[in-house]
Design a protein around this motif. Structure first.
Motif, PDB file in Angstrom:
ATOM      1  N   ILE A 120       0.846  -1.184   0.000  1.00  0.00           N
ATOM      2  CA  ILE A 120       0.000   0.000   0.000  1.00  0.00           C
ATOM      3  C   ILE A 120       0.890   1.247   0.000  1.00  0.00           C
ATOM      4  N   ALA A 123      -4.330  -9.311   4.679  1.00  0.00           N
ATOM      5  CA  ALA A 123      -5.677  -9.184   5.233  1.00  0.00           C
ATOM      6  C   ALA A 123      -6.412 -10.503   5.037  1.00  0.00           C
ATOM      7  N   LEU A 146      -8.160  -4.160  -2.652  1.00  0.00           N
ATOM      8  CA  LEU A 146      -7.653  -3.807  -1.325  1.00  0.00           C
ATOM      9  C   LEU A 146      -6.757  -2.575  -1.405  1.00  0.00           C
ATOM     10  N   TRP A 153      -9.058   0.596  -2.046  1.00  0.00           N
ATOM     11  CA  TRP A 153      -9.915   1.089  -0.971  1.00  0.00           C
ATOM     12  C   TRP A 153      -9.160   1.383   0.312  1.00  0.00           C
ATOM     13  N   ILE A 154      -8.033   0.716   0.549  1.00  0.00           N
ATOM     14  CA  ILE A 154      -7.207   1.083   1.702  1.00  0.00           C
ATOM     15  C   ILE A 154      -6.606   2.461   1.477  1.00  0.00           C
ATOM     16  N   SER A 155      -6.136   2.714   0.245  1.00  0.00           N
ATOM     17  CA  SER A 155      -5.562   4.025  -0.064  1.00  0.00           C
ATOM     18  C   SER A 155      -6.610   5.123   0.040  1.00  0.00           C
ATOM     19  N   GLY A 164      -8.213   4.397   4.109  1.00  0.00           N
ATOM     20  CA  GLY A 164      -7.294   4.164   5.223  1.00  0.00           C
ATOM     21  C   GLY A 164      -6.614   5.445   5.673  1.00  0.00           C
ATOM     22  N   MET A 198      -2.908   4.768   8.403  1.00  0.00           N
ATOM     23  CA  MET A 198      -2.350   3.552   7.845  1.00  0.00           C
ATOM     24  C   MET A 198      -1.971   2.539   8.919  1.00  0.00           C
ATOM     25  N   LEU A 214      -5.799   0.521  10.415  1.00  0.00           N
ATOM     26  CA  LEU A 214      -6.757   0.267   9.342  1.00  0.00           C
ATOM     27  C   LEU A 214      -8.041  -0.381   9.849  1.00  0.00           C
ATOM     28  N   ALA A 223     -12.227  -0.451   8.705  1.00  0.00           N
ATOM     29  CA  ALA A 223     -12.479  -1.719   8.023  1.00  0.00           C
ATOM     30  C   ALA A 223     -13.869  -1.765   7.394  1.00  0.00           C
ATOM     31  N   ILE A 234     -13.883   0.286   4.144  1.00  0.00           N
ATOM     32  CA  ILE A 234     -13.053  -0.401   3.150  1.00  0.00           C
ATOM     33  C   ILE A 234     -13.803  -1.607   2.589  1.00  0.00           C
ATOM     34  N   PHE A 242      -6.394  -6.849   9.566  1.00  0.00           N
ATOM     35  CA  PHE A 242      -5.260  -6.417   8.756  1.00  0.00           C
ATOM     36  C   PHE A 242      -3.993  -6.806   9.509  1.00  0.00           C
TER      37      PHE A 242
END
Length: 327
Positions: free
Chosen positions: A110, A123, A165, A168-170, A173, A176, A179, A183, A186, A213
């Motif tokens: 990420i 994850a 992942l 949507w984490i970027s 999130g 960082m 996370l 959740a 995301i 995560f």
């Protein structure tokens, strides 16, 4: 009648499996004495020349001649004569909602300012899906396959999961290193994207969940340590808790330099507490009485004459007024 019964077929899902999405009964003839058996959690779809002729959703046992054919004959000009058998396909569909466990096979990198190469994150969780469009299912999959397994869907999902992942984490999130707090958002975004992936196969994603995560161990250790500082509030309390944990686990003794430091700090803290208790127990000294009001000790000459106030140099009488200064 005995002639037809001799060649009667039972149309049913012969080898039902919980992990099978559909199974096709095909390459056989339906005859006058045939019957259809639909078990709980199944739908039966009659297909003729690649087209759906009828869908039967109620579980039970049906006689082809008296219950199925009369119904089908009212649909789309379906005709069936009993002079000979007729080849027809019956697609049995598992109607339940499937739950599948997933996990990243490799760490997902990420992008993050703290690490130029990206934060490697794993994850895991679950997703749910079910069949919701029989026409599309037959057109895209059942038309060329005799069966379809949950594993086939899982392979398709996991092939795009790493990219989703990362996406949507970027996006969601914000922290960082925490996370899990995001959740839900995301997972919601990933579910919507995955639904688009399987929609063209006649299925829908009914749920997607991220259970955890996982960071590399060295990063996880730093996250845990930072969380401890923030939770406790300041270094002094952190040290106190660390020493208490060490005493409880028996790690203070024989622990080398760390144990010696912890013991020294513990001793300092105990000494400070003792000093505080001692100071709290001491009473403040009483104010001294004024010199003029203090009675002279017996046989001791006063420093000043009580009559005129002249300073005395140790004589028995005041050099100014002659007042006797002592007995």
């Amino acid at each position: 009648m005995s002639f037809f019964n001799q060649f009667a077929n039972v149309v049913e899902w012969e080898e039902f499996r919980d992990d099978m999405i559909f199974w096709k009964w095909s390459n056989r003839e339906i005859k006058k004495g045939s019957k259809l058996i639909i078990r709980p959690g199944q739908d039966a779809i009659f297909i003729n020349n690649g087209k759906i002729e009828g869908i039967f959703e109620q579980e039970g046992e049906y006689h082809i001649a008296s219950e199925i054919i009369p119904f089908l004959s009212t649909l789309k000009g379906f005709k069936f004569g009993f002079n000979s058998g007729m080849r027809v396909e019956v697609l049995f569909v598992n109607t339940k909602e499937f739950t599948v466990k997933w996990g990243t096979q490799n760490p997902v990198l990420i992008p993050t300012p703290q690490l130029p190469g990206g934060m490697p994150i794993r994850a895991n969780g679950t997703f749910n899906f079910k069949v919701n469009d029989y026409v599309t299912l037959i057109d895209k999959i059942a038309g060329i396959k005799d069966s379809y397994l949950v594993e086939d869907v899982k392979i398709r999902i996991t092939s795009v999961l790493d990219q989703l992942l990362m996406k949507w984490i970027s996006r969601e999130g914000k922290d960082m290193f925490n996370l899990q707090a995001n959740a839900f958002e995301i997972a919601k975004g990933i579910r919507e994207d995955l639904d688009m992936q399987v929609m063209d196969n006649g299925m829908t994603i009914t749920g997607f969940h991220v259970m955890s995560f996982n960071y590399p161990q060295e990063i996880q250790d730093k996250i845990t340590k930072t969380a401890s500082y923030e939770m406790i509030g300041n270094l002094q309390k952190y040290q106190q808790v660390a020493m208490t944990d060490g005493m409880a686990s028996g790690n203070i003794k024989g622990g080398g330099a760390a144990a010696d430091m912890a013991g020294m700090m513990m001793g300092m803290n105990i000494a400070n507490e003792m000093m505080k208790n001692m100071n709290a127990g001491q009473k403040p000294p009483a104010d001294p009485a004024p010199a003029s009001s203090a009675p002279a000790s017996e046989g001791k000459k006063p420093n000043f004459c009580p009559n005129c106030g002249t300073k005395n140099e140790g004589s028995k009488f005041c050099p100014n007024c002659g007042q006797k200064l002592s007995e």
